[in-house]
Design a protein around this motif. Structure first.
Motif, PDB file in Angstrom:
ATOM      1  N   ASP A  37      -5.507  -4.441   3.588  1.00  0.00           N
ATOM      2  CA  ASP A  37      -5.265  -3.438   2.557  1.00  0.00           C
ATOM      3  C   ASP A  37      -5.750  -2.046   2.952  1.00  0.00           C
ATOM      4  O   ASP A  37      -5.633  -1.116   2.158  1.00  0.00           O
ATOM      5  CB  ASP A  37      -5.969  -3.842   1.262  1.00  0.00           C
ATOM      6  N   ALA A  38      -6.291  -1.894   4.170  1.00  0.00           N
ATOM      7  CA  ALA A  38      -6.873  -0.609   4.567  1.00  0.00           C
ATOM      8  C   ALA A  38      -5.816   0.497   4.579  1.00  0.00           C
ATOM      9  O   ALA A  38      -6.074   1.618   4.128  1.00  0.00           O
ATOM     10  CB  ALA A  38      -7.543  -0.733   5.928  1.00  0.00           C
ATOM     11  N   ARG A  39      -4.630   0.200   5.093  1.00  0.00           N
ATOM     12  CA  ARG A  39      -3.581   1.227   5.161  1.00  0.00           C
ATOM     13  C   ARG A  39      -3.153   1.650   3.760  1.00  0.00           C
ATOM     14  O   ARG A  39      -2.967   2.847   3.480  1.00  0.00           O
ATOM     15  CB  ARG A  39      -2.384   0.695   5.939  1.00  0.00           C
ATOM     16  N   LEU A  40      -2.981   0.682   2.850  1.00  0.00           N
ATOM     17  CA  LEU A  40      -2.594   1.014   1.478  1.00  0.00           C
ATOM     18  C   LEU A  40      -3.673   1.838   0.790  1.00  0.00           C
ATOM     19  O   LEU A  40      -3.369   2.759   0.033  1.00  0.00           O
ATOM     20  CB  LEU A  40      -2.342  -0.272   0.687  1.00  0.00           C
ATOM     21  N   LEU A  41      -4.931   1.537   1.086  1.00  0.00           N
ATOM     22  CA  LEU A  41      -6.033   2.279   0.476  1.00  0.00           C
ATOM     23  C   LEU A  41      -6.029   3.726   0.942  1.00  0.00           C
ATOM     24  O   LEU A  41      -6.166   4.654   0.130  1.00  0.00           O
ATOM     25  CB  LEU A  41      -7.350   1.595   0.810  1.00  0.00           C
ATOM     26  N   ARG A  42      -5.883   3.943   2.237  1.00  0.00           N
ATOM     27  CA  ARG A  42      -5.840   5.319   2.746  1.00  0.00           C
ATOM     28  C   ARG A  42      -4.642   6.072   2.197  1.00  0.00           C
ATOM     29  O   ARG A  42      -4.733   7.260   1.849  1.00  0.00           O
ATOM     30  CB  ARG A  42      -5.794   5.297   4.272  1.00  0.00           C
ATOM     31  N   GLN A  43      -3.506   5.396   2.098  1.00  0.00           N
ATOM     32  CA  GLN A  43      -2.310   6.039   1.569  1.00  0.00           C
ATOM     33  C   GLN A  43      -2.506   6.443   0.104  1.00  0.00           C
ATOM     34  O   GLN A  43      -2.129   7.548  -0.305  1.00  0.00           O
ATOM     35  CB  GLN A  43      -1.116   5.090   1.700  1.00  0.00           C
ATOM     36  N   ALA A  44      -3.109   5.567  -0.701  1.00  0.00           N
ATOM     37  CA  ALA A  44      -3.345   5.890  -2.106  1.00  0.00           C
ATOM     38  C   ALA A  44      -4.319   7.048  -2.252  1.00  0.00           C
ATOM     39  O   ALA A  44      -4.161   7.908  -3.126  1.00  0.00           O
ATOM     40  CB  ALA A  44      -3.871   4.654  -2.841  1.00  0.00           C
ATOM     41  N   ALA A  45      -5.345   7.103  -1.389  1.00  0.00           N
ATOM     42  CA  ALA A  45      -6.315   8.189  -1.460  1.00  0.00           C
ATOM     43  C   ALA A  45      -5.699   9.508  -0.998  1.00  0.00           C
ATOM     44  O   ALA A  45      -5.940  10.563  -1.609  1.00  0.00           O
ATOM     45  CB  ALA A  45      -7.539   7.848  -0.614  1.00  0.00           C
ATOM     46  N   ASP A  46      -4.891   9.482   0.062  1.00  0.00           N
ATOM     47  CA  ASP A  46      -4.310  10.714   0.606  1.00  0.00           C
ATOM     48  C   ASP A  46      -3.272  11.313  -0.333  1.00  0.00           C
ATOM     49  O   ASP A  46      -3.158  12.533  -0.449  1.00  0.00           O
ATOM     50  CB  ASP A  46      -3.686  10.441   1.972  1.00  0.00           C
ATOM     51  N   THR A  47      -2.478  10.471  -0.982  1.00  0.00           N
ATOM     52  CA  THR A  47      -1.396  10.944  -1.855  1.00  0.00           C
ATOM     53  C   THR A  47      -1.816  11.065  -3.312  1.00  0.00           C
ATOM     54  O   THR A  47      -1.003  11.445  -4.158  1.00  0.00           O
ATOM     55  CB  THR A  47      -0.186  10.001  -1.758  1.00  0.00           C
ATOM     56  N   HIS A  48      -3.081  10.736  -3.622  1.00  0.00           N
ATOM     57  CA  HIS A  48      -3.575  10.748  -5.002  1.00  0.00           C
ATOM     58  C   HIS A  48      -2.691   9.883  -5.901  1.00  0.00           C
ATOM     59  O   HIS A  48      -2.392  10.241  -7.049  1.00  0.00           O
ATOM     60  CB  HIS A  48      -3.656  12.175  -5.551  1.00  0.00           C
ATOM     61  N   ALA A  49      -2.237   8.761  -5.351  1.00  0.00           N
ATOM     62  CA  ALA A  49      -1.366   7.864  -6.098  1.00  0.00           C
ATOM     63  C   ALA A  49      -2.136   7.212  -7.250  1.00  0.00           C
ATOM     64  O   ALA A  49      -3.356   7.029  -7.187  1.00  0.00           O
ATOM     65  CB  ALA A  49      -0.797   6.787  -5.177  1.00  0.00           C
ATOM     66  N   GLU A  50      -1.400   6.868  -8.296  1.00  0.00           N
ATOM     67  CA  GLU A  50      -2.027   6.220  -9.450  1.00  0.00           C
ATOM     68  C   GLU A  50      -2.412   4.792  -9.103  1.00  0.00           C
ATOM     69  O   GLU A  50      -1.591   4.005  -8.616  1.00  0.00           O
ATOM     70  CB  GLU A  50      -1.084   6.225 -10.648  1.00  0.00           C
TER      71      GLU A  50
END
Length: 494
Positions: A321-334
């Motif tokens: 899940d590391a890639r999804l976590l970084r993506q959510a943090a970088d894009t400020h995803a909900e």
């Protein structure tokens, strides 16, 4: 003999004709009875003739497939807690789920209340669980601190010396004008007065740091008596979330005044741009560490107050899940969170964002901690004995599940997971149709622990009312009524 023979022949012919006619009538009646069935009088029972009763009265099978339709009473709906919602078509977001737990915000949630000096707890003005505002009195402390006692004594001594110097300067000013005393003598006295004022300012700062307030110090100066008790109050909060004591602010501002003026007459100048600005803050008394009559030392924690309005959710992500976590943090995803409600339902919490990702991998679990901001709200507010007690919706230690967005599927029918029933390789939903629920086979595109995405292939249409919970029970009831193979007349006694 000869004449009687024709008569016998004629009689025989007549009898044979009548016999043939009778046989034909019997055969005709038999054939009519075999093909036309019993008469109306034979098929009607007395009850049907009397009251017109129909075994199928009240059952309208028009528009229902008996093999895939289920009629429910109002009691059955209530027992199932059946709920229906209209079918809608829209996007479906697929989520990856990781465990999480509500935690305090380090350096922000909890505030320690410490004893400003050595003394004895004479009174406790708050209760555990009580909601208090900034500046509220919490404890009354009887002083036994030797340093503070000595500081007050020095303060009173210097005040007396200042009174003497003031009177001497006034006397010298009066006689200097006549030339009897030189100006150098008066100037020496004024220098001595300045030293006393400096000592008083230092003593005042020392008493403020020990926990005395401006009003208490003014009382010492006015009444020339020592302070025996101090009140410990909840701190003020500034715009930058720092803690502040009103007495310190007043002391700082007063020291900026005219040094020639007496301490009792000093007035604080107006706050400038870098002055303190208080914000409304309320705290819950989360811990009480002392009892009445207990002796405490300076710096000892005597209570803890907490602001639960803003908390964190600590999530544990794994390598996948590391890639999804970084993506959510970088894009400020909900980011979403789910937790079990009081009745077993899943409670959804939306509008969350990743605050920061940890920098340490746990050696045992091999997980990476990350933190999501959580706005809290009061769920219960009660006043007892003029004290206000509150309970917050989210509490540190609560377990929940964090959902990180993975992908998005457009043009899908999204329903709760409890709206889909499973039987072998088939998946069904139940559409409300009058007083019946019709079972419809559907194709599942994606699913998670909360929602299911159904292919929008025309099996169900937008606007139809679908059972969003209890689909499994409806499927079991349909199988029980059918006894395996569905009987179209199941439940009807003929």
């Amino acid at each position: 003999m000869t004449s009687s023979i024709p008569w016998l022949a004629s009689l025989r012919t007549s009898i044979l004709s009548l016999l043939a006619i009778a046989i034909a009538v019997v055969i005709g009646l038999y054939l009519l009875t075999d093909f036309d069935g019993p008469s109306t009088a034979q098929t009607q029972s007395p009850s049907s003739v009397d009251d017109g009763h129909d075994d199928h009265a009240g059952h309208d099978h028009v528009g229902h497939d008996a093999a895939n339709s289920l009629e429910l009473t109002s009691q059955a709906r209530a027992n199932l807690r059946l709920q229906t919602e209209p079918v809608t078509v829209g996007p479906y977001t697929k989520y990856a789920e990781v465990p999480g737990m509500v935690t305090p915000w380090p350096g922000k949630t909890h505030i320690s209340i410490t004893s400003p000096l050595t003394g004895v707890i004479n009174a406790i003005h708050v209760s555990r669980g009580e909601l208090i505002a900034s500046g509220s009195p919490m404890f009354r402390l009887r002083l036994t601190h030797q340093d503070l006692v000595e500081t007050q004594e020095d303060f009173l001594l210097q005040l007396g010396q200042l009174d003497v110097e003031d009177r001497e300067i006034q006397r010298l000013s009066a006689i200097t004008s006549s030339g009897a005393v030189s100006g150098k003598t008066r100037l020496a006295r004024e220098y001595e007065r300045e030293k006393l004022l400096a000592g008083l300012r230092a003593a005042k700062q020392s008493m403020l740091l020990h926990g005395l307030t401006e009003q208490q110090i003014a009382t010492i100066e006015r009444d020339r008596t020592l302070i025996r008790e101090v009140i410990v109050r909840a701190p003020w909060v500034e715009e930058d979330n720092s803690l502040h004591h009103e007495a310190l602010s007043q002391a700082t501002n007063r020291m900026a005044g005219n040094p020639e003026a007496r301490l009792a007459s000093m007035q604080p100048p107006p706050l400038d741009d870098h002055g303190h600005t208080h914000i409304d803050a309320e705290f819950v008394v989360s811990e009480l560490d002392v009892r009445r009559g207990e002796s405490v030392t300076a710096g000892q924690q005597i209570s803890q107050i907490s602001d639960f309005s803003q908390l964190l959710i600590e999530g544990l992500a794994y390598q996948r899940d590391a890639r999804l976590l970084r993506q959510a943090a970088d894009t400020h995803a909900e980011v979403q969170a789910t937790m079990s409600g009081p009745d077993g339902d899943v409670e959804m919490i939306g509008g969350l964002n990743v605050i920061y990702i940890g920098n340490k991998i746990e050696t045992e679990s091999r997980s990476l901690a990350f933190y999501v901001g959580l706005e809290n709200e009061i769920e219960r507010d009660e006043v007892r004995n003029q004290k206000r007690y509150v309970s917050w919706r989210f509490k540190p230690g609560q377990r929940l599940t964090l959902r990180l967005p993975v992908s998005r599927i457009e043009n899908s029918i999204v329903v709760p997971k409890d709206a889909v029933a499973e039987e072998g390789l088939n998946r069904f939903v139940f559409i409300e149709n009058g007083d019946h629920f019709d079972r419809v086979a559907v194709e599942i595109v994606a699913r998670d622990s909360v929602h299911v995405a159904i292919r929008n292939d025309g099996q169900i249409w937008p606007g139809q009312q679908i059972a969003v919970r209890g689909a499994h029970q409806l499927q079991m009831e349909m199988k029980n009524r059918g006894g395996g193979a569905i009987d179209p007349h199941a439940g009807h006694n003929h």
